[in-house]
Enzyme design. Structure first.
Site, PDB file in Angstrom:
ATOM      1  N   TYR A 298       0.815  -1.208   0.000  1.00  0.00           N
ATOM      2  CA  TYR A 298       0.000   0.000   0.000  1.00  0.00           C
ATOM      3  C   TYR A 298       0.852   1.263   0.000  1.00  0.00           C
ATOM      4  O   TYR A 298       1.829   1.369   0.746  1.00  0.00           O
ATOM      5  CB  TYR A 298      -0.903   0.060   1.234  1.00  0.00           C
ATOM      6  CG  TYR A 298      -1.717  -1.176   1.513  1.00  0.00           C
ATOM      7  CD1 TYR A 298      -1.796  -2.227   0.615  1.00  0.00           C
ATOM      8  CD2 TYR A 298      -2.423  -1.295   2.702  1.00  0.00           C
ATOM      9  CE1 TYR A 298      -2.541  -3.355   0.884  1.00  0.00           C
ATOM     10  CE2 TYR A 298      -3.174  -2.418   2.983  1.00  0.00           C
ATOM     11  CZ  TYR A 298      -3.227  -3.442   2.072  1.00  0.00           C
ATOM     12  OH  TYR A 298      -3.960  -4.564   2.344  1.00  0.00           O
ATOM     13  N   GLU A 374     -21.398   1.670  20.134  1.00  0.00           N
ATOM     14  CA  GLU A 374     -22.345   1.768  19.020  1.00  0.00           C
ATOM     15  C   GLU A 374     -23.122   3.080  19.035  1.00  0.00           C
ATOM     16  O   GLU A 374     -23.593   3.537  17.985  1.00  0.00           O
ATOM     17  CB  GLU A 374     -23.329   0.597  19.070  1.00  0.00           C
ATOM     18  CG  GLU A 374     -22.701  -0.758  18.797  1.00  0.00           C
ATOM     19  CD  GLU A 374     -23.686  -1.898  18.961  1.00  0.00           C
ATOM     20  OE1 GLU A 374     -23.607  -2.870  18.177  1.00  0.00           O
ATOM     21  OE2 GLU A 374     -24.537  -1.829  19.882  1.00  0.00           O
TER      22      GLU A 374
END
Length: 393
Positions: A298, A374
């Site tokens: 990458y 969350e």
């Protein structure tokens, strides 16, 4: 239109979908079941899409029906070879784990997609959602680009985000932004050493690859401190060594594997050359043979300054400025989002939302106890929705 109110209406879906995806982690490029789950959502909501990479990736389209630009939003899908060690009721049971938050990235992208689909009369142009495998390895973004993910329609801008705690400086619940360099390049090297094994009591009758391995590892660890300028951000880590099977057997082979992280391609090239020279020379000195492979993987991830400023401006429209955090320093972690950002102007932002366990401790990305809050996920969705409206209008 109140974007936060709109996003909150989709929060139950967002959390439920994240939990569904969390239970079916898949690694590398083999994300067939994950694709099936995303496909179910797209079919149910009559969203235009196509499967790519042999049904391991998906590209979905929200077309306003009006001419304009094309914005891409990327979500990675793969998990890690980590056995989950949490108390979550929806924990993985297949020996893999979404220990880096890609389940959240997918759920956030799907929520953004459904919201934009419901308000596509409010913008012009197209939003393209790229669901790609293999972020952790071997680099699914590069494969998606080769399959035309940035074409037909041609993408004008791309954004993505990461959840968890990659940047510990970003306070919990805040969103981090940084122009320019954000994440390092990521390369992988492998050295295979061949000697001649034998009895541990008679090393003189062997060619010991472990001695050679130790010499090579020590020399690799000196490259950064003795051959690279102290002003260069660079990491060279030997992360895996493999040799031997018993206490009284000298093996015939040994193996070294590691990673290189930099922001400078000249430094990458130098390190690649030096590791090879070190391996060859120490193998000769120890009467061994060696095979060396360096995978130039990458590129480093660099955010477009103008897109970052637009993202921050969009974020300020819907949130108070106290949750906006300017990241001061790069991380040596890598992400194949960099491949897209080499081709198209865009930006990658960070949502800090590690969750404390019952003892008040948090665990970082790639940990078997990694978990996220969350209740913070809606913020990333809201930023993506607002930015899409602002950019396309």
């Amino acid at each position: 239109m109140d974007i936060i109110e709109k996003v909150k209406k989709y929060e139950d879906f967002l959390i439920e979908e994240r939990r569904i995806l969390h239970q079916i982690p898949e690694i590398g490029l083999d994300t067939y079941q994950t694709c099936e789950e995303i496909e179910k959502v797209l079919i149910k909501n009559k969203i235009q899409y196509k499967k790519v990479l042999g049904s391991r990736g998906i590209i979905a389209i929200i077309d306003s029906g009006k001419p304009g630009k094309c914005l891409a939003i990327r979500a990675d899908m793969d998990a890690l070879e980590i056995k989950e060690d949490t108390d979550l009721s929806f924990k993985s049971k297949n020996g893999y784990m979404h220990a880096c938050g890609h389940d959240c990235h997918m759920a956030n992208a799907l929520s953004t997609l459904l919201i934009l689909n419901s308000i596509k009369d409010k913008f012009s142009g197209i939003v393209k959602f790229i669901f790609q495998p293999g972020e952790e390895y071997p680099g699914g973004a590069e494969l998606m680009i080769k399959e035309g993910a940035l074409e037909n329609p041609k993408v004008d801008c791309i954004i993505g985000h990461h959840v968890g705690g990659l940047f510990s400086s970003v306070p919990h619940g805040s969103i981090g932004f940084k122009s320019g360099n954000l994440m390092a390049s990521m390369d992988k090297f492998l050295i295979q050493i061949e000697g001649s094994g034998g009895h541990g009591s008679m090393p003189e009758d062997t060619i010991d690859p472990i001695v050679c391995l130790v010499d090579i590892v020590q020399a690799i660890n000196r490259i950064k401190s003795r051959e690279i300028s102290s002003s260069e951000k660079c990491v060279i880590s030997v992360c895996k060594v493999n040799a031997g099977i018993n206490q009284n057997i000298i093996p015939s082979t040994a193996e070294i594997e590691g990673t290189v992280r930099t922001f400078n391609d000249e430094v990458r090239g130098y390190i690649k050359k030096r590791i090879g020279e070190i391996a060859e020379n120490y193998a000769t000195a120890n009467r061994c043979k060696v095979k060396y492979d360096y995978a130039w993987k990458y590129p480093h991830l660099s955010n477009n300054e103008k897109i970052v400023e637009l993202l921050k401006k969009s974020t300020k429209k819907i949130f108070s400025e106290d949750i906006i955090y300017d990241i001061k320093s790069e991380t040596m972690a890598g992400d194949d989002m960099a491949y897209y950002l080499e081709k198209v102007p865009g930006a990658y932002f960070m949502l800090s939302n590690l969750k404390m366990d019952k003892n008040g401790k948090t665990y970082p990305n790639h940990h078997a106890k990694f978990d996220i809050d969350e209740g913070e996920l809606y913020k990333a969705v809201a930023v993506c929705v607002q930015f899409a409206l602002d950019y396309l209008n």
